[in-house]
Write a protein that holds these residues in place. Structure first.
Motif, PDB file in Angstrom:
ATOM      1  N   LYS A  28     -28.995  -4.057 -52.193  1.00 24.75           N
ATOM      2  CA  LYS A  28     -29.387  -3.810 -50.807  1.00 24.75           C
ATOM      3  C   LYS A  28     -30.794  -3.208 -50.725  1.00 24.75           C
ATOM      4  O   LYS A  28     -31.564  -3.534 -49.816  1.00 24.75           O
ATOM      5  CB  LYS A  28     -28.369  -2.885 -50.136  1.00 24.75           C
ATOM      6  CG  LYS A  28     -27.043  -3.566 -49.857  1.00 24.75           C
ATOM      7  CD  LYS A  28     -26.158  -2.776 -48.922  1.00 24.75           C
ATOM      8  CE  LYS A  28     -25.598  -1.539 -49.584  1.00 24.75           C
ATOM      9  NZ  LYS A  28     -24.587  -0.869 -48.740  1.00 24.75           N
ATOM     10  N   VAL A  31     -33.329  -6.129 -51.454  1.00 21.77           N
ATOM     11  CA  VAL A  31     -33.411  -7.058 -50.319  1.00 21.77           C
ATOM     12  C   VAL A  31     -34.020  -6.366 -49.105  1.00 21.77           C
ATOM     13  O   VAL A  31     -34.783  -6.972 -48.344  1.00 21.77           O
ATOM     14  CB  VAL A  31     -32.016  -7.632 -49.988  1.00 21.77           C
ATOM     15  CG1 VAL A  31     -32.073  -8.490 -48.725  1.00 21.77           C
ATOM     16  CG2 VAL A  31     -31.488  -8.451 -51.161  1.00 21.77           C
ATOM     17  N   TYR A  34     -37.739  -6.242 -49.707  1.00 26.60           N
ATOM     18  CA  TYR A  34     -38.278  -7.610 -49.718  1.00 26.60           C
ATOM     19  C   TYR A  34     -38.327  -8.199 -48.313  1.00 26.60           C
ATOM     20  O   TYR A  34     -39.287  -8.878 -47.929  1.00 26.60           O
ATOM     21  CB  TYR A  34     -37.427  -8.469 -50.640  1.00 26.60           C
ATOM     22  CG  TYR A  34     -37.926  -9.871 -50.824  1.00 26.60           C
ATOM     23  CD1 TYR A  34     -39.150 -10.126 -51.450  1.00 26.60           C
ATOM     24  CD2 TYR A  34     -37.177 -10.964 -50.375  1.00 26.60           C
ATOM     25  CE1 TYR A  34     -39.610 -11.420 -51.630  1.00 26.60           C
ATOM     26  CE2 TYR A  34     -37.617 -12.263 -50.545  1.00 26.60           C
ATOM     27  CZ  TYR A  34     -38.840 -12.484 -51.178  1.00 26.60           C
ATOM     28  OH  TYR A  34     -39.294 -13.768 -51.350  1.00 26.60           O
ATOM     29  N   SER A  35     -37.262  -7.902 -47.511  1.00 28.88           N
ATOM     30  CA  SER A  35     -37.184  -8.494 -46.176  1.00 28.88           C
ATOM     31  C   SER A  35     -37.810  -7.603 -45.102  1.00 28.88           C
ATOM     32  O   SER A  35     -37.992  -8.040 -43.964  1.00 28.88           O
ATOM     33  CB  SER A  35     -35.720  -8.761 -45.806  1.00 28.88           C
ATOM     34  OG  SER A  35     -35.000  -7.539 -45.712  1.00 28.88           O
ATOM     35  N   PHE A 113     -37.063 -13.059 -43.868  1.00 23.59           N
ATOM     36  CA  PHE A 113     -35.912 -13.584 -44.623  1.00 23.59           C
ATOM     37  C   PHE A 113     -34.606 -13.037 -44.036  1.00 23.59           C
ATOM     38  O   PHE A 113     -33.791 -12.406 -44.717  1.00 23.59           O
ATOM     39  CB  PHE A 113     -36.015 -13.219 -46.107  1.00 23.59           C
ATOM     40  CG  PHE A 113     -37.319 -13.633 -46.728  1.00 23.59           C
ATOM     41  CD1 PHE A 113     -37.590 -14.962 -47.009  1.00 23.59           C
ATOM     42  CD2 PHE A 113     -38.286 -12.687 -47.007  1.00 23.59           C
ATOM     43  CE1 PHE A 113     -38.791 -15.332 -47.574  1.00 23.59           C
ATOM     44  CE2 PHE A 113     -39.497 -13.055 -47.570  1.00 23.59           C
ATOM     45  CZ  PHE A 113     -39.757 -14.378 -47.857  1.00 23.59           C
ATOM     46  N   GLY A 115     -31.911 -14.463 -42.986  1.00 27.50           N
ATOM     47  CA  GLY A 115     -30.670 -15.014 -43.547  1.00 27.50           C
ATOM     48  C   GLY A 115     -30.261 -14.278 -44.800  1.00 27.50           C
ATOM     49  O   GLY A 115     -29.076 -13.968 -45.010  1.00 27.50           O
ATOM     50  N   LEU A 116     -31.236 -13.971 -45.681  1.00 23.35           N
ATOM     51  CA  LEU A 116     -30.938 -13.236 -46.918  1.00 23.35           C
ATOM     52  C   LEU A 116     -30.446 -11.825 -46.600  1.00 23.35           C
ATOM     53  O   LEU A 116     -29.481 -11.337 -47.213  1.00 23.35           O
ATOM     54  CB  LEU A 116     -32.192 -13.171 -47.791  1.00 23.35           C
ATOM     55  CG  LEU A 116     -32.084 -12.365 -49.097  1.00 23.35           C
ATOM     56  CD1 LEU A 116     -31.018 -12.962 -50.006  1.00 23.35           C
ATOM     57  CD2 LEU A 116     -33.443 -12.301 -49.796  1.00 23.35           C
ATOM     58  N   ALA A 119     -26.864 -12.086 -45.235  1.00 23.74           N
ATOM     59  CA  ALA A 119     -25.912 -12.399 -46.299  1.00 23.74           C
ATOM     60  C   ALA A 119     -25.646 -11.165 -47.160  1.00 23.74           C
ATOM     61  O   ALA A 119     -24.493 -10.893 -47.553  1.00 23.74           O
ATOM     62  CB  ALA A 119     -26.447 -13.545 -47.155  1.00 23.74           C
ATOM     63  N   THR A 120     -26.692 -10.396 -47.446  1.00 27.77           N
ATOM     64  CA  THR A 120     -26.535  -9.182 -48.252  1.00 27.77           C
ATOM     65  C   THR A 120     -25.679  -8.151 -47.513  1.00 27.77           C
ATOM     66  O   THR A 120     -24.822  -7.489 -48.110  1.00 27.77           O
ATOM     67  CB  THR A 120     -27.909  -8.573 -48.586  1.00 27.77           C
ATOM     68  OG1 THR A 120     -28.709  -9.549 -49.244  1.00 27.77           O
ATOM     69  CG2 THR A 120     -27.768  -7.346 -49.460  1.00 27.77           C
TER      70      THR A 120
END
Length: 410
Positions: A28, A31, A34-35, A113, A115-116, A119-120
């Protein structure tokens, strides 16, 4: 499984949960950075703090396997000391995240991102729920209150992870401020968790016992044990995962060691029924003079105080129970002895009735060996009805002068 095997299973479960949380926090966090999702990163910090809670349980179970002559009460409180330090870290982290959440609420954030990130967040919800079920099942199996409590804690984390899902969905729908608002909500949850953890650690280190309902249930059960005059004191204290206790009770007159040992075992059984992780309990037995009695008399009929006395304990059709408080005769009750026609163990069955009716003294002509020792083990005083006394009234009038039977009839 024995206690050793239960502890080893608990250690394994806590270790697995800790590793799973570490992986989830890393995922988490990565991500989230990153996001650009601050709420996902905040939830990663939240999960990272949960690692310490799971780790504390692991340490507590692990050190409970050890012993040392320098620590006669074990290493159990090491878990509480660790929990206190972890609580302070949780509070500091909660304050910092809360500050960042309020700062971010004044700006517009955008999650890359999406969607990523979504999903996470969904994967986090499912994983934490699975960990909660896993810890709860094992904790119930081995009767580990700390593991069960940790499972409940994980279950509450499911809802904070769901906030992340809502925040990411809000970003996808163009409501970007949900990200910062989600961070604020999670920060408050972290802060609440830190306060509760610190409070529990401090209270445990100070030997506090806060479950008054449980104490009252234990006291009530102890007072139902035959032979007790009074429960003077009950003290319970937690030490890490386990509980230590001390009970002081009053019994009539001097009692032999065997009877005291039997009484102590009954008290320990009662406390263990309510406190599963009871490590040790001390039972202090104080001999005192009884002033209130519930007298049992074997009689032939149900004619109250004029009832004729039965010569044999097991063959009495009825039993008269009389309350005598501070020398004054009070209420009485006549109960049928349904086993008076029994060909075998009639005396023992009669004693069962006397114990069930909570009598603490029995007046009888004589008593056989089996019923005698059964009465003695249940702290029921046995008085001898002298020759020439034929009615319950005569026994009650002479009650204070009756001699005690100290050996069974042969």
């Amino acid at each position: 499984m024995n206690a050793q095997e239960n502890l080893e299973l608990g250690v394994k479960t806590s270790r697995n949960a800790t590793l799973a949380l570490a992986f989830l926090a890393f995922l988490k966090g990565a991500v989230g950075i990153y996001s650009g999702s601050t709420v996902l990163f905040a939830d990663a910090v939240h999960t990272g703090l949960d690692i310490f809670a799971s780790l504390a349980v692991w340490i507590g179970l692990k050190i409970s396997l050890k012993s040392s002559k320098h620590f006669p009460y074990g290493y159990y409180k090491a878990e509480n000391i660790i929990a206190l330090f972890v609580s302070l870290l949780i509070l500091l982290s909660g304050v910092e995240l809360l500050r960042e959440g309020f700062t971010g609420s004044n700006t517009t954030s955008h999650i890359e991102f999406q969607g990523l990130a979504l999903a996470t967040a969904v994967f986090s919800v499912l994983t934490i729920y699975g960990l909660s079920v896993y810890k709860r099942n094992v904790g119930t199996k081995i009767n580990s209150q700390s593991l069960i409590a940790d499972a409940v804690h994980s279950y509450t984390d499911v809802f904070s992870s769901m906030i992340v899902v809502v925040a990411v969905l809000g970003s996808m729908l163009g409501v970007s401020k949900l990200d910062s608002l989600g961070t604020i909500v999670i920060s408050l949850l972290i802060f609440k968790m830190g306060i509760e953890s610190a409070r529990d650690a401090v209270l445990t280190l100070m030997d506090a016992w806060l479950d008054e309902d449980e104490s009252e249930r234990i006291k009530k059960d102890i007072l139902n044990i035959p032979g007790l005059i009074e429960l003077e004191d009950l003290k319970l204290r937690k030490s890490g995962l386990v509980v230590f206790g001390e009970v002081t009770v009053e019994v009539e007159g001097e009692t032999d060691l065997k009877r005291v040992e039997l009484l102590s075992e009954e008290i320990k059984t009662v406390v263990k029924k309510e406190v599963e992780n009871l490590e040790h309990i001390v039972v202090n037995v104080k001999p005192v003079q009884r002033i209130n009695f519930r007298l049992a008399l074997p009689v032939f009929d149900n004619n109250g105080f004029q009832a004729k006395l039965s010569e044999h304990l097991g063959k009495a059709p009825y039993f008269l129970f009389v309350e005598i408080k501070e020398g004054k005769v009070g209420d009485y009750q006549i109960i049928e002895n349904r086993s008076f026609n029994s060909e075998k163990k009639g005396g023992m069955k009669a004693v069962d009735l006397i114990i069930q009716e909570k009598a603490n003294v029995l007046a009888v002509r004589n008593v056989g060996e089996g019923p005698y020792y059964m009465l003695r083990d249940n702290f029921i005083k046995i008085l001898q009805i002298p020759d020439g006394v034929n009615t319950a009234r005569e026994v009650i009038d002479r009650f204070q002068n009756l001699k005690e039977i100290t050996v069974p009839a042969k």
